[in-house]
Write a protein that holds these residues in place. Structure first.
Motif, PDB file in Angstrom:
ATOM      1  N   ILE A 159      33.063  46.666  48.062  1.00 19.64           N
ATOM      2  CA  ILE A 159      34.340  47.029  48.695  1.00 19.64           C
ATOM      3  C   ILE A 159      35.310  45.857  48.629  1.00 19.64           C
ATOM      4  O   ILE A 159      36.495  46.020  48.295  1.00 19.64           O
ATOM      5  N   VAL A 160      34.832  44.661  48.947  1.00 14.20           N
ATOM      6  CA  VAL A 160      35.684  43.465  48.885  1.00 14.20           C
ATOM      7  C   VAL A 160      36.169  43.234  47.462  1.00 14.20           C
ATOM      8  O   VAL A 160      37.343  42.904  47.236  1.00 14.20           O
ATOM      9  N   GLU A 161      35.285  43.416  46.484  1.00 13.60           N
ATOM     10  CA  GLU A 161      35.669  43.218  45.088  1.00 13.60           C
ATOM     11  C   GLU A 161      36.733  44.220  44.660  1.00 13.60           C
ATOM     12  O   GLU A 161      37.674  43.861  43.928  1.00 13.60           O
ATOM     13  N   VAL A 162      36.616  45.474  45.094  1.00 15.15           N
ATOM     14  CA  VAL A 162      37.606  46.482  44.722  1.00 15.15           C
ATOM     15  C   VAL A 162      38.969  46.140  45.307  1.00 15.15           C
ATOM     16  O   VAL A 162      39.996  46.186  44.608  1.00 15.15           O
ATOM     17  N   ILE A 163      39.001  45.765  46.586  1.00 16.13           N
ATOM     18  CA  ILE A 163      40.275  45.433  47.236  1.00 16.13           C
ATOM     19  C   ILE A 163      40.901  44.191  46.591  1.00 16.13           C
ATOM     20  O   ILE A 163      42.087  44.176  46.233  1.00 16.13           O
ATOM     21  N   PHE A 164      40.104  43.138  46.443  1.00 20.02           N
ATOM     22  CA  PHE A 164      40.612  41.904  45.852  1.00 20.02           C
ATOM     23  C   PHE A 164      40.999  42.112  44.389  1.00 20.02           C
ATOM     24  O   PHE A 164      42.034  41.610  43.926  1.00 20.02           O
ATOM     25  N   GLY A 165      40.193  42.855  43.638  1.00 19.34           N
ATOM     26  CA  GLY A 165      40.471  43.072  42.221  1.00 19.34           C
ATOM     27  C   GLY A 165      41.756  43.848  41.993  1.00 19.34           C
ATOM     28  O   GLY A 165      42.532  43.521  41.083  1.00 19.34           O
ATOM     29  N   MET A 166      42.021  44.871  42.801  1.00 15.74           N
ATOM     30  CA  MET A 166      43.259  45.627  42.660  1.00 15.74           C
ATOM     31  C   MET A 166      44.476  44.744  42.909  1.00 15.74           C
ATOM     32  O   MET A 166      45.459  44.788  42.153  1.00 15.74           O
ATOM     33  N   ASN A 167      44.424  43.929  43.945  1.00 14.74           N
ATOM     34  CA  ASN A 167      45.549  43.037  44.246  1.00 14.74           C
ATOM     35  C   ASN A 167      45.737  41.995  43.154  1.00 14.74           C
ATOM     36  O   ASN A 167      46.874  41.653  42.787  1.00 14.74           O
ATOM     37  N   LEU A 168      44.633  41.473  42.610  1.00 12.87           N
ATOM     38  CA  LEU A 168      44.733  40.482  41.551  1.00 12.87           C
ATOM     39  C   LEU A 168      45.364  41.078  40.292  1.00 12.87           C
ATOM     40  O   LEU A 168      46.253  40.468  39.674  1.00 12.87           O
ATOM     41  N   ILE A 169      44.942  42.264  39.906  1.00 17.95           N
ATOM     42  CA  ILE A 169      45.486  42.901  38.706  1.00 17.95           C
ATOM     43  C   ILE A 169      46.971  43.203  38.875  1.00 17.95           C
ATOM     44  O   ILE A 169      47.789  42.949  37.973  1.00 17.95           O
ATOM     45  N   LEU A 170      47.367  43.722  40.046  1.00 18.70           N
ATOM     46  CA  LEU A 170      48.782  44.004  40.283  1.00 18.70           C
ATOM     47  C   LEU A 170      49.615  42.734  40.280  1.00 18.70           C
ATOM     48  O   LEU A 170      50.744  42.715  39.759  1.00 18.70           O
ATOM     49  N   ALA A 171      49.078  41.659  40.860  1.00 20.94           N
ATOM     50  CA  ALA A 171      49.804  40.384  40.874  1.00 20.94           C
ATOM     51  C   ALA A 171      49.979  39.847  39.458  1.00 20.94           C
ATOM     52  O   ALA A 171      51.066  39.353  39.097  1.00 20.94           O
ATOM     53  N   LEU A 172      48.915  39.930  38.632  1.00 20.19           N
ATOM     54  CA  LEU A 172      49.019  39.467  37.252  1.00 20.19           C
ATOM     55  C   LEU A 172      50.022  40.308  36.474  1.00 20.19           C
ATOM     56  O   LEU A 172      50.763  39.780  35.627  1.00 20.19           O
ATOM     57  N   PHE A 173      50.079  41.601  36.739  1.00 20.70           N
ATOM     58  CA  PHE A 173      51.061  42.453  36.073  1.00 20.70           C
ATOM     59  C   PHE A 173      52.480  42.020  36.421  1.00 20.70           C
ATOM     60  O   PHE A 173      53.335  41.869  35.542  1.00 20.70           O
ATOM     61  N   GLN A 174      52.730  41.834  37.707  1.00 25.00           N
ATOM     62  CA  GLN A 174      54.081  41.480  38.131  1.00 25.00           C
ATOM     63  C   GLN A 174      54.504  40.107  37.637  1.00 25.00           C
ATOM     64  O   GLN A 174      55.619  39.929  37.142  1.00 25.00           O
ATOM     65  N   GLN A 175      53.625  39.131  37.798  1.00 24.52           N
ATOM     66  CA  GLN A 175      54.002  37.749  37.545  1.00 24.52           C
ATOM     67  C   GLN A 175      53.956  37.376  36.069  1.00 24.52           C
ATOM     68  O   GLN A 175      54.753  36.564  35.612  1.00 24.52           O
ATOM     69  N   TRP A 176      53.045  37.958  35.316  1.00 23.82           N
ATOM     70  CA  TRP A 176      52.749  37.439  33.988  1.00 23.82           C
ATOM     71  C   TRP A 176      52.965  38.471  32.887  1.00 23.82           C
ATOM     72  O   TRP A 176      53.600  38.191  31.869  1.00 23.82           O
TER      73      TRP A 176
END
Length: 487
Positions: free
Chosen positions: A282-299
């Motif tokens: 569950i922690v990996e899913v929550i953290f992974g979704m936020n990480l992917i969205l952040a990488l999309f926006q920033q990079w």
């Protein structure tokens, strides 16, 4: 004579000339060790030679990770200095909730997701009608095909012939879910078809044996009936479900939620839920979704936008530079998405549903050629393709090569479906990219055979790192031209 004797003595004192160190005989080794010159040399290969059998490169791996970390930090600083901080969690909420769809309090994506259960229920009703002999098998198969084609076409029809406004994330999610349900229902119908034919064949054989008139045949039939009854009692004690007892809504809903595309009447099940394992996923899913969205926006988004002009001008040098620059964030996001989807999310669903088969991926990173990669990185799709397309085609008498081409054609079609439908523009880049895999597989196998496994693996990684960003750049270029170019 003296010169010849001295030459022979020198020849005997010198070690025998060999091609590799392993060719020196044990007899010569013992002879050298018996001398008084205190020999310090022995047959050894350099550590970087394949014949050395040296495998401990931990230090070099640590060096590689350190260099990647330093390079990644430099790219992050360069990105922040050039674009500023673009990460905005409020935009994530707007995108993920489909705020743009809710202008008139209508969320077409949510409505379509809720409707996705209807084709599954229709498929169940058709199977029950066939099992009860209300439909002939030919009519039932025809109705199932119509139901499947209607289900996979519904997002296209609604998107193109209605006035509803879809968000990109919303319609992409709809297409993904509908494709998964399509593959699951294909497996559901075909598996029940196998069970139905197997049950009828078994009954017909039993009736033919019972119709035998010889005296010994009656005893044989009775013995077989006793054996079958013993098997049935064993199956009942173990809770084994048999056709058509599986045709119920609870069984179908479990299959629709299970992390697999291949239907079975009796899935392997675990006895309990591991709470610590579940919390980690569950922690990996929550953290992974936020990480992917952040990488999309920033990079990712700035790099893709900057690639439009080079493509429009067909500047090969700048296109190559943009491609290489986009390859790093795209590949990083792809790796994160792979771990998030195939390890975190599917294991999460498997743990909740007591689903015991967790072989969602194999060691695709060690793939020696393209064919091995496609058979190891996405095991649910690979098993579905082998079980429901490849094997049935070969059982019909066709060759393995044709069966493989059909599998890649179906995969290419659905890759294009997942891209062209959400973008609302038909292009063939994803389709051509998938159809290029069979010839690329032949090339990678040739490289593996001629140059070794390592070079075959390099071909695999090169196709992953460079192929995907090239397709993204082409799709975004066409999308920008179609939607943002003034007319």
């Amino acid at each position: 004579m003296g010169a010849n004797h001295e030459e022979n003595s020198l020849r005997y004192r010198r070690a025998q000339s060999v091609t590799t160190a392993e060719e020196i005989t044990e007899k010569e080794k013992r002879a050298r060790r018996s001398q008084f010159d205190r020999p310090c040399h022995k047959p050894r290969d350099s550590l970087f030679s394949w014949t050395s059998e040296f495998t401990n490169f931990t230090g070099l791996v640590n060096w590689g990770f350190l260099m990647l970390t330093i390079g990644g930090l430099r790219l992050c600083l360069e990105n922040f200095l050039k674009y500023g901080i673009r990460v905005n969690p409020f935009e994530w909420i707007i995108v993920l909730t489909g705020y743009n769809e809710g202008k008139n309090y209508q969320y077409p994506s949510i409505i379509l997701l809720m409707y996705s259960v209807v084709p599954a229920v229709i498929s169940l009703l058709i199977e029950k009608a066939i099992a009860a002999d209300l439909f002939t098998q030919k009519l039932g198969v025809t109705l199932q095909i119509i139901n499947l084609l209607t289900e996979i076409s519904l997002p296209v029809i609604v998107l193109n012939f209605s006035n509803q406004e879809f968000s990109f994330v919303g319609i992409t999610t709809v297409c993904m879910i509908y494709l998964v349900i399509f593959l699951k229902l294909w497996s559901y119908c075909q598996t029940n078809h196998w069970c139905r034919n197997g049950t009828r064949t078994k009954k017909s054989k039993s009736l033919r044996r019972q119709s035998l008139s010889a005296p010994n045949s009656n005893a044989l039939v009775n013995a077989e009936q006793d054996q079958n009854s013993d098997h049935e009692k064993t199956d009942d004690m173990m809770g084994i479900v048999k056709y058509p007892d599986n045709l119920n809504l609870r069984d179908l809903l479990y299959f629709l939620l299970a992390p697999t595309l291949c239907y079975e009447l009796n899935f392997p099940r675990t006895t309990r839920i591991r709470k610590r394992f579940l919390i980690k996923r569950i922690v990996e899913v929550i953290f992974g979704m936020n990480l992917i969205l952040a990488l999309f926006q920033q990079w990712m988004i700035p790099s893709v936008k900057n690639a439009v002009d080079p493509f429009s001008q067909m500047d090969v040098v700048r296109i190559t530079e943009r491609l290489l620059k986009l390859a790093v964030p795209n590949h990083l996001i792809w790796l994160c998405f792979f771990y998030l989807s195939f390890h975190s999310f599917l294991n999460l669903m498997g743990e909740l549903l007591h689903f015991a088969d967790r072989n969602f991926y194999n060691d695709w990173w060690n793939s020696r050629n393209i064919a091995v990669f496609w058979s190891t990185w996405n095991m649910p799709v690979h098993l579905w393709a082998v079980r429901h397309v490849y094997i049935p085609i070969t059982e019909m008498g066709y060759g393995k090569g044709l069966a493989g081409i059909v599998v890649f054609f179906i995969s290419a079609f659905f890759h294009e479906y997942l891209v062209s439908v959400p973008l609302q523009m038909f292009r063939v880049w994803a389709f051509l990219g998938m159809m290029a895999q069979p010839p690329l597989s032949v090339i990678s196998k040739f490289v593996e055979r001629k140059l070794g496994v390592r070079w075959g693996n390099i071909i695999v990684w090169s196709s992953l790192i460079l192929g995907q960003p090239l397709a993204i750049m082409m799709y975004y270029h066409d999308y920008a031209i179609a939607h943002y170019t003034p007319k």
